[in-house]
Design an enzyme around this catalytic site. Sequence first.
Site, short mmCIF file in Angstrom:
data_model
loop_
_atom_site.label_atom_id
_atom_site.label_comp_id
_atom_site.label_asym_id
_atom_site.label_seq_id
_atom_site.Cartn_x
_atom_site.Cartn_y
_atom_site.Cartn_z
N TYR A 321 26.04 -7.55 19.18
CA TYR A 321 25.05 -6.53 18.85
C TYR A 321 25.22 -5.99 17.41
CZ TYR A 321 21.04 -3.85 20.10
OH TYR A 321 19.75 -3.39 20.15
N CYS A 409 10.06 4.95 17.67
CA CYS A 409 8.93 4.24 18.26
C CYS A 409 8.70 2.95 17.47
CB CYS A 409 7.70 5.15 18.19
SG CYS A 409 6.23 4.51 18.95
#
Length: 553
Positions: A321, A409
């Site tokens: 990651y 977002c």
Amino acid sequence: MTRLDNSRVIRPATGPEISAKSWLTEAPMRMLMNNLHPDVAEAPHELVVYGGIGRAARDWESYDRIVETLRRLEGDETLLIQSGKPVGVFRTHADAPRVLLANSNLVPQWANWEHFHELDKKGLMMYGQMTAGSWIYIGSQGIVQGTYETFVEMGRQHYGGDLSGRWLLTAGLGGMGGAQPLAAVMAGASCLAIECQPSRIEMRLRTGYLDRQAASIDEALAMIEASHAEDKPVSVGLLGNAAEILPEIVRRGIRPDLLTDQTSAHDPVNGYLPAGWSLDQWFAKRESDPSAVAKAAKASMAVHVRAMLDLHAAGVPTTDYGNNIRQMAKDEGVENAFDFPGFVPAYVRPLFCRGIGPFRWVALSGDPEDIYRTDARVKQLLPDNTHLHNWLDMARERIQFQGLPARICWVGLGDRHRLGLAFNEMVASGELKAPIVIGRDHLDSGSVASPNRETEAMRDGSDAVSDWPLLNALLNTASGATWVSLHHGGGVGMGYSQHSGMVIVADGTPEAAKRLERVLWNDPGTGVMRHADAGYDIAIDCAREKGLDLPSI
């Protein structure tokens, strides 16, 4: 040079009254302070925001000078920040950035941790990470959606889109890794997260990113098993060292359903506790013998990665990651460290090809209602994006604000500028109580060169080409972003990345609208450009659909 001051408790001002000469200088000041809010920063008394030693300012003297300068800065002046220190104010023009920041940049031959630490000790440099030194960190929420999208895609690729009854094994609950437990639960999976520092587990419990804490592997697995019986995913923090616990999991034949890691392995001195060491021993040795710490930490990382490789070979979907732990292990002799992929080429790159990435905004009013109103406007402007609507609903229900209210977002080219213009109109009409700051992570489609993370395994082999983030920073400066940053070493450590950031203020003025339209189109446009140039059909199609002028495509 003072870096530790336990008497300093920093919180940004809120509301419509300002102490600077305009919102364009009040905004960076509030966001600098927000980075050091005690509910936001990992070690605010040391100016450390997240990611090992990612700082907001070089030292407390520099912090005070930055604040003082921002308060007096005129509307046609630009403040220059060199690795967390204010070094100059120059007359530019009203549409130029009010702040330009360069953090942690070193000439390639000297771009390593050893040389950085020499300069750092002399007070000549600061590690800015990505959003720490660029003043747009919003707590763990800043990476939650990207982590959620990654876990959802892992579920699609490996489990038919259904993660119910599945569990993720990971480690690291710092500012970035702390998003993993909540992201996993939101994606439908349980999570077992190993963390060596009790304070980090406590912070994630307090802020709602973690559900439970366990004292042993057996207790943690029992909690997960019980949650599956109730068909309700749970996140569990386990105090311990990943380099000790993962090999034990392998020995016991335990098989998670997903595996990753977000320890601060990018920084072997300050970011990774060597196996068998106590925290006190680690903290002391970091000061007295950092080379011994780095040697022991890298050896432990090799053990950690070998355990990940064992689980990967046993069929567990495994991904890096973005903390460079594979490279650290390879340097220690683990030749097959890169047998499991990074998360960007495996799961995220198709989004980057369309300029989709971690768009974020912050309510300078300090009022959560301003964020809820913008959430509603996003849904109104993007009525057909049900996935995004679901995300916003989950975010409102599950995510606690840290510091100033904010929202993350993932949206892309063609939508970012529409949202920015809408937010500006909401400020102008008084629907929002104060201006909105709009920014993003440096982890975005066109703003980073990082061969072991964002640009790993590019189709044309251009993984290490760092012209792209430089062009991104230059274009955002020319387009009128309020502050622009250019950093080195974020996420994966010294020598392994270059990246740029931008932040722009929606203050409700017509001038801001023009800047917003330029910046929030051009910024994601560079991401589509970069991926189209590398030969990705999705990006080429997007460029044609959006009418980008790319002479070589």
